[in-house]
Design a protein around this motif. Structure first.
Motif, PDB file in Angstrom:
ATOM      1  N   PHE A 284      36.734  52.104  49.889  1.00 40.84           N
ATOM      2  CA  PHE A 284      38.134  51.670  49.847  1.00 40.84           C
ATOM      3  C   PHE A 284      38.353  50.464  50.758  1.00 40.84           C
ATOM      4  N   GLU A 285      37.697  50.455  51.920  1.00 37.87           N
ATOM      5  CA  GLU A 285      37.842  49.341  52.853  1.00 37.87           C
ATOM      6  C   GLU A 285      37.388  48.036  52.215  1.00 37.87           C
ATOM      7  N   VAL A 286      36.284  48.069  51.479  1.00 39.38           N
ATOM      8  CA  VAL A 286      35.801  46.874  50.784  1.00 39.38           C
ATOM      9  C   VAL A 286      36.842  46.403  49.776  1.00 39.38           C
ATOM     10  N   LEU A 287      37.375  47.343  48.992  1.00 38.94           N
ATOM     11  CA  LEU A 287      38.408  46.984  48.016  1.00 38.94           C
ATOM     12  C   LEU A 287      39.658  46.446  48.702  1.00 38.94           C
ATOM     13  N   LEU A 288      40.021  47.064  49.818  1.00 39.86           N
ATOM     14  CA  LEU A 288      41.222  46.644  50.541  1.00 39.86           C
ATOM     15  C   LEU A 288      41.103  45.206  51.031  1.00 39.86           C
ATOM     16  N   LEU A 289      39.985  44.890  51.669  1.00 35.55           N
ATOM     17  CA  LEU A 289      39.785  43.526  52.167  1.00 35.55           C
ATOM     18  C   LEU A 289      39.736  42.524  51.014  1.00 35.55           C
ATOM     19  N   ALA A 290      39.054  42.898  49.937  1.00 40.12           N
ATOM     20  CA  ALA A 290      38.996  42.013  48.768  1.00 40.12           C
ATOM     21  C   ALA A 290      40.373  41.848  48.143  1.00 40.12           C
ATOM     22  N   GLY A 291      41.153  42.928  48.125  1.00 39.89           N
ATOM     23  CA  GLY A 291      42.492  42.852  47.548  1.00 39.89           C
ATOM     24  C   GLY A 291      43.420  41.968  48.356  1.00 39.89           C
ATOM     25  N   ILE A 292      43.362  42.079  49.662  1.00 41.04           N
ATOM     26  CA  ILE A 292      44.212  41.233  50.510  1.00 41.04           C
ATOM     27  C   ILE A 292      43.828  39.764  50.354  1.00 41.04           C
ATOM     28  N   ALA A 293      42.513  39.484  50.320  1.00 41.01           N
ATOM     29  CA  ALA A 293      42.069  38.107  50.119  1.00 41.01           C
ATOM     30  C   ALA A 293      42.520  37.593  48.750  1.00 41.01           C
ATOM     31  N   THR A 294      42.397  38.441  47.735  1.00 44.76           N
ATOM     32  CA  THR A 294      42.804  38.049  46.382  1.00 44.76           C
ATOM     33  C   THR A 294      44.296  37.765  46.315  1.00 44.76           C
ATOM     34  N   VAL A 330      45.332  49.670  40.657  1.00 41.58           N
ATOM     35  CA  VAL A 330      46.118  48.438  40.592  1.00 41.58           C
ATOM     36  C   VAL A 330      45.271  47.217  40.933  1.00 41.58           C
ATOM     37  N   ALA A 331      44.550  47.309  42.046  1.00 43.16           N
ATOM     38  CA  ALA A 331      43.859  46.131  42.572  1.00 43.16           C
ATOM     39  C   ALA A 331      42.517  45.876  41.908  1.00 43.16           C
ATOM     40  N   GLY A 332      41.835  46.932  41.462  1.00 46.35           N
ATOM     41  CA  GLY A 332      40.486  46.773  40.935  1.00 46.35           C
ATOM     42  C   GLY A 332      40.355  45.724  39.849  1.00 46.35           C
ATOM     43  N   PRO A 333      41.125  45.801  38.755  1.00 49.13           N
ATOM     44  CA  PRO A 333      40.991  44.799  37.692  1.00 49.13           C
ATOM     45  C   PRO A 333      41.329  43.384  38.153  1.00 49.13           C
ATOM     46  N   ILE A 334      42.274  43.250  39.056  1.00 52.18           N
ATOM     47  CA  ILE A 334      42.651  41.914  39.552  1.00 52.18           C
ATOM     48  C   ILE A 334      41.525  41.345  40.409  1.00 52.18           C
TER      49      ILE A 334
END
Length: 516
Positions: A284-294, A330-334
């Motif tokens: 989740f942390e990896v996704l979170l950081l990637a999501g914030i950057a995205t 929500v964030a995964g596909p984006i």
């Protein structure tokens, strides 16, 4: 493969029959996920029963089937007998009860596993539909599945996983081009509301869509109301549709009070912030950081809606671990699409004949195999219903988590005023209903802080533990050996040990026990 064989396969795949019969890469990917998560992985089928809430869900579904009415009053407690109760997942309860009647716990875990796997498959397909390349889509999908695995349980929330990703796909599709399919979300909301309280995330998503559309129009210098009315109407329609439940607006009030409860956030683990000390939360942390950057790149391009979706659900996930899965959906596909765009940019700089360029070409050829499915997954799922070997289907809840043997051995517990763990109380309801009544079970929204605090204080051996025992007239304690209360009762001459297997202790008062 030889050119002639490749040509024959491509010729076959252009026909509907061929596409249906030829297994795809997506089939193998989904099959591998299913096998690892449930059939041969470290947790197996029993992992889906690690939470015994499904016990009282099944019994509630049976009540609805037997009485042709949803319950409005409590069915299971002696601490709040007959109190007002919202069986807000009654439709899921009925489905689970019907499956249990037909296939027992095997059917319950198999059905739950198939719904969860279907969610992962739809999430992957959504990433491809948005334009993500194979590497980005598969990688982000695996991270999303890993981060969400903490909630892979046989419980009604599995419907929210599947319906949420379907809803996002419908909204994204309409943003590309207005379609009548969008209005499917209104009847879908009616069904969702009666399946699980997670329907509120759809209302939130649509509200953010309205705000984001207004902001995008303003930043792009267009008519600020362009397309907004359509989504306002959708939001209003779904909100109104959610009132089509047995409890009306009272259900919404109850859920919102539950979510805002300080006591719930303090005591119930799944409502607390995630701890990044385990593998799931690191994913989740990896996704979170990637999501914030995205989201930063999205805001720069004036793609406000998707940025709002990511940031809002990131906030929810950081405040409550139960929302981590919603963030991943929500964030995964984006994230997958943004990663694909960066990969394509790198390839364009490196050149088509470079190693990244060759890899990109191979991945593009394989993409079609991930973007379709055949009938074999459905046929395989159907076959599992009738197959008992080589799988070890559960006949009961996991022995390592629940006092199965002790409960089965001491049938007198069914009529006792027993103090036990909330999860074990769920199991007692499952095994002994309608005779069994419990003090505190997994319905934390029903018991609230008054009973919940008594349960916490007595189990932890607070100064008023004896007063709580006497006030509630407990005549049995079924508890883990590491409960502080157990040590206190073992030293109390008024209580005696009936059975102690090293993990679980059954104790009763010497003067007025339950005849054990």
């Amino acid at each position: 493969m030889p050119t002639s064989s490749k040509w024959r396969l491509e010729t076959l795949l252009v026909t509907p029959l061929g596409r249906a019969l030829v297994p795809s890469l997506a089939d193998f990917f989904v099959l591998a996920l299913f096998a690892w998560m449930f059939a041969i992985g470290p947790y197996g089928w029993s992992g889906l029963l690690a939470d015994a809430d499904i016990g009282w869900h099944i019994r509630t579904g049976e009540y609805v089937l037997n009485h042709h009415s949803v319950p409005y009053r409590d069915l299971y407690s002696f601490s709040k007998p007959g109190a007002s109760w919202y069986a807000w997942e009654w439709l899921s309860d009925v489905i689970f009860a019907l499956i249990f009647r037909a296939q027992g716990l095997k059917g319950v875990v198999l059905f739950s596993a198939l719904v969860i796997t279907a969610w992962a498959a739809v999430l992957l397909r959504l990433m491809f539909w948005r334009g993500a390349n194979m590497v980005a889509a598969v990688t982000v999908c695996l991270l999303s599945v890993g981060a969400s695995a903490v909630h892979f349980l046989a419980r009604p929330h599995i419907w929210t996983l599947l319906l949420f990703v379907i809803s996002i796909w419908l909204l994204e599709s309409d943003r590309r081009g207005a379609s009548a399919r969008l209005w499917i979300l209104i009847p879908l909301t009616v069904i969702w509301t009666n399946l699980h309280g997670g329907f509120l995330v759809l209302i939130l998503l649509e509200g953010l869509l309205v705000v984001g559309t207004v902001a995008e129009n303003w930043l792009d210098g267009e008519n600020i109301g362009k397309g907004v009315g359509r989504y306002v109407l959708l939001l209003s329609g779904c909100a109104a549709a959610s009132l089509a439940n047995p409890y009306g607006f009272e259900l919404h009030r109850h859920i919102l009070e539950y979510l805002r409860s300080d006591w719930i956030r303090t005591v119930i683990q799944e409502f607390q912030s995630p701890s990044f000390q385990n593998e799931n939360m690191r994913q989740f942390e990896v996704l979170l950081l990637a999501g914030i950057a995205t989201s930063g790149f999205l805001l720069k391009r004036h793609t406000i809606t998707e940025a709002l979706w990511i940031l809002c659900f990131a906030h929810l996930a950081l405040t409550s671990v139960r929302h981590v899965t919603m963030f991943a959906i929500v964030a995964g596909p984006i994230i997958a699409l943004e990663a694909s765009n960066w990969w394509d940019y790198w390839v364009s700089r490196a050149g088509k004949n470079s190693l990244p360029g060759i890899f990109n070409s191979v991945a593009r050829d394989m993409r079609g195999g991930f973007a379709r499915s055949s009938v074999w997954l459905g046929l395989g799922a159907l076959a599992l219903i009738f197959v008992d070997v080589p799988f070890q289907w559960p006949r009961d809840f996991p022995e390592q988590l629940f006092p199965i043997t002790m409960v089965r051995r001491h049938g007198e517990l069914a009529t006792a005023r027993v103090l036990t763990r909330d999860q074990w109380a769920d199991y007692l309801i499952f095994v002994n209903y309608p005779q069994q009544r419990v003090f505190f079970d997994g319905r934390s929204d029903f018991y609230g802080p008054e009973i919940g605090e008594q349960y916490r204080r007595v189990s932890q051996g607070f100064a008023d533990w004896r007063e709580i025992l006497e006030r509630n007239r407990f005549n049995a304690v079924l508890a883990p050996v590491d409960w502080p209360l157990v040590s206190l009762l073992k030293q109390d001459p008024g209580w005696k040990v009936i059975e102690d297997d090293g993990k679980t202790v059954l104790m009763v008062p010497r003067a007025a026990g339950i005849g054990l």
